[in-house]
Design a protein around this motif. Structure first.
Motif, PDB file in Angstrom:
ATOM      1  N   ILE A 288       0.813  -1.226   0.161  1.00 46.60           N
ATOM      2  CA  ILE A 288      -0.086  -0.034  -0.042  1.00 46.60           C
ATOM      3  C   ILE A 288       0.887   1.170   0.069  1.00 46.60           C
ATOM      4  CG2 ILE A 288      -1.707   1.154   1.143  1.00 46.60           C
ATOM      5  CD1 ILE A 288      -2.739  -1.274   2.461  1.00 46.60           C
ATOM      6  N   PRO A 289       0.809   1.924  -1.037  1.00 44.69           N
ATOM      7  CA  PRO A 289       1.797   3.266  -1.094  1.00 44.69           C
ATOM      8  C   PRO A 289       1.666   4.265  -0.003  1.00 44.69           C
ATOM      9  CG  PRO A 289       0.205   3.064  -3.128  1.00 44.69           C
ATOM     10  CD  PRO A 289       0.092   1.747  -2.246  1.00 44.69           C
ATOM     11  N   GLN A 290       0.329   4.418   0.306  1.00 38.01           N
ATOM     12  CA  GLN A 290      -0.030   5.288   1.487  1.00 38.01           C
ATOM     13  C   GLN A 290       0.621   4.949   2.742  1.00 38.01           C
ATOM     14  OE1 GLN A 290      -1.926   4.221  -0.737  1.00 38.01           O
ATOM     15  NE2 GLN A 290      -2.855   5.925  -1.855  1.00 38.01           N
ATOM     16  N   ILE A 291       1.147   3.835   3.077  1.00 38.37           N
ATOM     17  CA  ILE A 291       2.003   3.275   4.252  1.00 38.37           C
ATOM     18  C   ILE A 291       3.220   3.273   4.159  1.00 38.37           C
ATOM     19  CG2 ILE A 291       2.002   1.279   6.036  1.00 38.37           C
ATOM     20  CD1 ILE A 291      -1.077   1.010   5.536  1.00 38.37           C
ATOM     21  N   GLN A 292       4.019   3.634   5.206  1.00 39.96           N
ATOM     22  CA  GLN A 292       5.466   3.314   5.149  1.00 39.96           C
ATOM     23  C   GLN A 292       5.700   2.329   6.223  1.00 39.96           C
ATOM     24  OE1 GLN A 292       8.019   6.842   5.522  1.00 39.96           O
ATOM     25  NE2 GLN A 292       9.540   5.480   6.562  1.00 39.96           N
ATOM     26  N   VAL A 293       6.340   1.222   5.924  1.00 38.69           N
ATOM     27  CA  VAL A 293       6.531   0.153   6.837  1.00 38.69           C
ATOM     28  C   VAL A 293       7.723   0.295   7.455  1.00 38.69           C
ATOM     29  CG1 VAL A 293       7.056  -2.576   6.873  1.00 38.69           C
ATOM     30  CG2 VAL A 293       5.259  -1.416   5.587  1.00 38.69           C
ATOM     31  N   GLN A 294       7.912   0.283   8.764  1.00 37.48           N
ATOM     32  CA  GLN A 294       9.191   0.509   9.475  1.00 37.48           C
ATOM     33  C   GLN A 294      10.186  -0.662   8.903  1.00 37.48           C
ATOM     34  OE1 GLN A 294       8.745  -0.565  13.602  1.00 37.48           O
ATOM     35  NE2 GLN A 294      10.901  -0.234  14.021  1.00 37.48           N
ATOM     36  N   GLU A 295      11.295   0.050   8.752  1.00 36.98           N
ATOM     37  CA  GLU A 295      12.563  -0.736   8.134  1.00 36.98           C
ATOM     38  C   GLU A 295      13.257  -1.591   9.194  1.00 36.98           C
ATOM     39  OE1 GLU A 295      15.611   0.791   5.567  1.00 36.98           O
ATOM     40  OE2 GLU A 295      14.139   1.602   4.350  1.00 36.98           O
ATOM     41  N   GLU A 296      13.663  -2.952   8.952  1.00 41.46           N
ATOM     42  CA  GLU A 296      14.413  -3.586   9.827  1.00 41.46           C
ATOM     43  C   GLU A 296      15.859  -3.692   9.533  1.00 41.46           C
ATOM     44  OE1 GLU A 296      12.068  -7.236  10.451  1.00 41.46           O
ATOM     45  OE2 GLU A 296      10.282  -6.264  10.576  1.00 41.46           O
ATOM     46  N   ILE A 297      16.631  -3.353  10.531  1.00 42.84           N
ATOM     47  CA  ILE A 297      17.966  -3.839  10.372  1.00 42.84           C
ATOM     48  C   ILE A 297      18.336  -5.258  10.385  1.00 42.84           C
ATOM     49  CG2 ILE A 297      18.875  -1.253  11.051  1.00 42.84           C
ATOM     50  CD1 ILE A 297      19.768  -2.866  13.855  1.00 42.84           C
ATOM     51  N   PRO A 298      19.112  -5.743   9.465  1.00 38.95           N
ATOM     52  CA  PRO A 298      19.393  -7.232   9.697  1.00 38.95           C
ATOM     53  C   PRO A 298      19.960  -7.824  10.803  1.00 38.95           C
ATOM     54  CG  PRO A 298      21.010  -5.990   8.061  1.00 38.95           C
ATOM     55  CD  PRO A 298      20.126  -4.987   8.469  1.00 38.95           C
ATOM     56  N   GLU A 299      20.619  -6.978  11.409  1.00 34.88           N
ATOM     57  CA  GLU A 299      21.297  -7.118  12.931  1.00 34.88           C
ATOM     58  C   GLU A 299      20.472  -7.686  13.901  1.00 34.88           C
ATOM     59  OE1 GLU A 299      21.988  -4.486  11.142  1.00 34.88           O
ATOM     60  OE2 GLU A 299      24.168  -4.171  10.935  1.00 34.88           O
ATOM     61  N   SER A 300      19.007  -7.181  13.789  1.00 39.03           N
ATOM     62  CA  SER A 300      18.484  -7.328  14.836  1.00 39.03           C
ATOM     63  C   SER A 300      17.173  -8.402  14.502  1.00 39.03           C
ATOM     64  CB  SER A 300      17.356  -5.912  15.079  1.00 39.03           C
ATOM     65  OG  SER A 300      16.533  -6.131  16.175  1.00 39.03           O
ATOM     66  N   ASP A 301      17.201  -9.360  15.367  1.00 42.30           N
ATOM     67  CA  ASP A 301      16.138 -10.511  15.601  1.00 42.30           C
ATOM     68  C   ASP A 301      15.088  -9.884  16.459  1.00 42.30           C
ATOM     69  OD1 ASP A 301      14.598 -12.675  15.366  1.00 42.30           O
ATOM     70  OD2 ASP A 301      16.130 -13.963  15.911  1.00 42.30           O
ATOM     71  N   THR A 303      11.821  -9.302  18.706  1.00 40.95           N
ATOM     72  CA  THR A 303      10.507  -9.499  19.176  1.00 40.95           C
ATOM     73  C   THR A 303      10.064  -8.236  19.370  1.00 40.95           C
ATOM     74  OG1 THR A 303      11.443 -11.349  20.507  1.00 40.95           O
ATOM     75  CG2 THR A 303       9.369 -10.220  21.296  1.00 40.95           C
ATOM     76  N   ARG A 304       8.807  -7.913  18.369  1.00 34.61           N
ATOM     77  CA  ARG A 304       8.331  -6.381  18.509  1.00 34.61           C
ATOM     78  C   ARG A 304       7.326  -6.338  19.411  1.00 34.61           C
ATOM     79  NH1 ARG A 304       7.376  -3.260  13.651  1.00 34.61           N
ATOM     80  NH2 ARG A 304       8.368  -4.660  12.332  1.00 34.61           N
ATOM     81  N   HIS A 305       7.369  -5.012  20.049  1.00 34.12           N
ATOM     82  CA  HIS A 305       6.354  -4.816  21.230  1.00 34.12           C
ATOM     83  C   HIS A 305       5.542  -3.697  20.683  1.00 34.12           C
ATOM     84  CE1 HIS A 305       4.738  -2.509  24.609  1.00 34.12           C
ATOM     85  NE2 HIS A 305       5.236  -1.312  24.177  1.00 34.12           N
ATOM     86  N   LEU A 306       5.821  -3.106  19.645  1.00 32.29           N
ATOM     87  CA  LEU A 306       4.723  -2.021  19.098  1.00 32.29           C
ATOM     88  C   LEU A 306       4.977  -2.337  17.649  1.00 32.29           C
ATOM     89  CD1 LEU A 306       5.594   1.406  20.640  1.00 32.29           C
ATOM     90  CD2 LEU A 306       3.855  -0.036  21.172  1.00 32.29           C
ATOM     91  N   TYR A 307       3.375  -2.156  16.839  1.00 33.57           N
ATOM     92  CA  TYR A 307       3.546  -2.167  15.341  1.00 33.57           C
ATOM     93  C   TYR A 307       3.174  -0.630  14.946  1.00 33.57           C
ATOM     94  CZ  TYR A 307       3.233  -3.198  10.691  1.00 33.57           C
ATOM     95  OH  TYR A 307       3.590  -3.095   9.338  1.00 33.57           O
ATOM     96  N   ILE A 308       3.933  -0.161  14.504  1.00 29.86           N
ATOM     97  CA  ILE A 308       3.646   1.495  13.884  1.00 29.86           C
ATOM     98  C   ILE A 308       3.108   1.323  12.476  1.00 29.86           C
ATOM     99  CG2 ILE A 308       5.077   3.599  13.596  1.00 29.86           C
ATOM    100  CD1 ILE A 308       4.958   2.905  16.528  1.00 29.86           C
ATOM    101  N   LEU A 309       1.992   1.952  12.631  1.00 32.70           N
ATOM    102  CA  LEU A 309       1.171   2.371  11.164  1.00 32.70           C
ATOM    103  C   LEU A 309       1.805   3.585  10.901  1.00 32.70           C
ATOM    104  CD1 LEU A 309      -0.798   1.466   8.804  1.00 32.70           C
ATOM    105  CD2 LEU A 309      -2.472   2.785  10.349  1.00 32.70           C
TER     106      LEU A 309
END
Ligand code: PLP
Length: 397
Positions: A288-301, A303-309
């Motif tokens: 969806i072009p209207q949404i920017q997904v949070q980028e993940e750095i490859p170094e971090s595996d 366990t997500r606490h928050l999902y940011i829209l």
């Protein structure tokens, strides 16, 4: 096009969803009930056991369990020797406690801007904030994703700074294969009910440094010790203890410790489900072009606490507030994480001005957090995605 609930249409959810919630099972209840029937309500075997378990989870040598995550930050700042005249660098996109602990010590927080893709503190911005007064860096693993710990550690080493990692969001996360808790000089955790594992209220500091550990132990319990080797005036009187340092009462109770121990047994399952949910959201939203997904750095595996829209405001005919309200009417109760810390009026009175961290300020104007917790069902998840898509379809340019 489907009519939005905010315009009188049928809401996606009859039973609303919140952005986060605890998961308590019978084993947790049993653990607390047994503790209440035992001899110790504080300073007992459950706290000791919990500290060992947290060492095992984080790979750290030492752990001090405390009453909450803010207390953990406070004693870490004290153990780091932060005091009046010092500056401590941290991120503006965090809960206020990450910066308040600097104020508790009479020092001045200095805010370094975030990386606009990962939303974590930008190592280059840290470097630009360093002055002769800088004493420490408090990096936050925002949303659970590890900060750029190696570059930040490198900066700290070159400038002789102590690194405190605020891992309130990130228990269960690994950085380059190592669990958070064993990487920075000190790492702090929070076990508030909205976090991945909970004690009701609770916190901890982990470290691999014995000298720091001794300071943490003193600071969390009145500065009083029974360890003769630390006393100025040791005696062999059996009752004798001595206040040798400055401290507070930040102890955790035995029933909180028992609850957290029971929760830690589920950490792997919690972690797996959180990763699954993030995967489903990312899959849906990356198209969806209207949404920017949070980028993940490859170094971090992570366990997500928050999902940011994060909305791309330039592609929508609505404000973040209108989107937030529309989502609420569909039965998805979001929250915004976070107001840049220095925008709080208390910080404004201390002399911080708007415009200080442009990436953080733009980030704040475009975001809200979506439901992310262990007991979220696949149906709940599909409802959230459906509601977001429905609103975007209505407001897209
Ligand atoms: C929750 C949180 C804290 C404070 O923890 P408490 O246990 O609520 O005192 C500190 N930092 C961050 C980033 C948090 O999210």
């Amino acid at each position: 096009m489907e009519k939005l609930a905010i315009n009188g249409g049928a809401p996606v959810r009859e039973v609303p969803l919140s952005y986060g919630r605890q998961y308590i099972d019978e084993a947790d209840i049993q653990a607390v009930a047994e503790t209440l029937r035992s001899d110790y309500l504080t300073c007992g075997p459950r706290t000791e056991a919990l500290e060992k378990e947290l060492c095992a989870v984080t790979g750290a040598k030492y752990c001090v369990a405390v009453s909450n995550g803010t207390a953990a930050l406070h004693i870490a700042a004290l153990a780091a020797g932060i005091g009046p005249g010092d500056e401590v660098i941290t991120t503006p996109i965090t809960f206020a406690a990450s910066a308040n602990c600097i104020l508790y010590c009479g020092a001045r927080p200095v805010f370094a801007d975030i990386d606009p893709r990962t939303y974590n503190i930008d190592p280059q911005a840290i470097e630009r904030c360093i002055s002769p007064r800088t004493k420490a860096v408090i990096a936050v693993d925002f949303t659970g994703q590890a900060a750029q710990l190696d570059p930040i550690r490198d900066i700290c080493r070159r400038h002789g700074l102590i690194l405190i990692e605020d891992a309130a969001h990130s228990i269960g996360t690994k950085y380059k294969g190592r669990p958070v808790g064993s990487i920075a000089d000190m790492t702090t955790f929070s076990f508030h009910p909205v976090k991945t594992v909970t004690a009701g209220e609770g916190g901890a500091v982990t470290t691999n440094d014995e000298a720091l550990y001794k300071k943490l132990v003193l600071a969390h319990a009145h500065g009083i010790t029974r360890d003769r080797s630390q006393m100025a005036h040791p005696t062999d009187d059996p009752w004798y203890n001595e206040q040798v340092g400055f401290g507070y009462n930040y102890r955790i109770t035995e029933f909180q410790a028992a609850l957290l121990s029971s929760q830690l047994k589920k950490l792997d399952a919690f972690s797996r489900r959180r990763k699954e949910i993030v995967g489903v959201y990312n899959q849906a939203f990356s198209q969806i072009p209207q949404i920017q997904v949070q980028e993940e750095i490859p170094e971090s595996d992570t366990t997500r606490h928050l999902y940011i829209l994060r909305l791309r405001s330039e592609l929508l005919r609505c404000s973040r507030r209108e989107f937030f309200d529309a989502l609420h009417q569909e039965g998805i109760y979001s929250q915004v994480h976070y107001l840049p810390v220095y925008w709080h009026s208390y910080y404004e009175k201390l002399g911080y001005e708007k415009g200080l961290c442009p990436h953080a300020e733009k980030y704040y104007s475009e975001v809200m957090s979506l439901p992310l917790y262990y007991s979220l069902t696949d149906k709940d998840l599909q409802d959230v995605i459906y509601a977001v898509k429905k609103i975007i379809q209505f407001y897209q340019k």
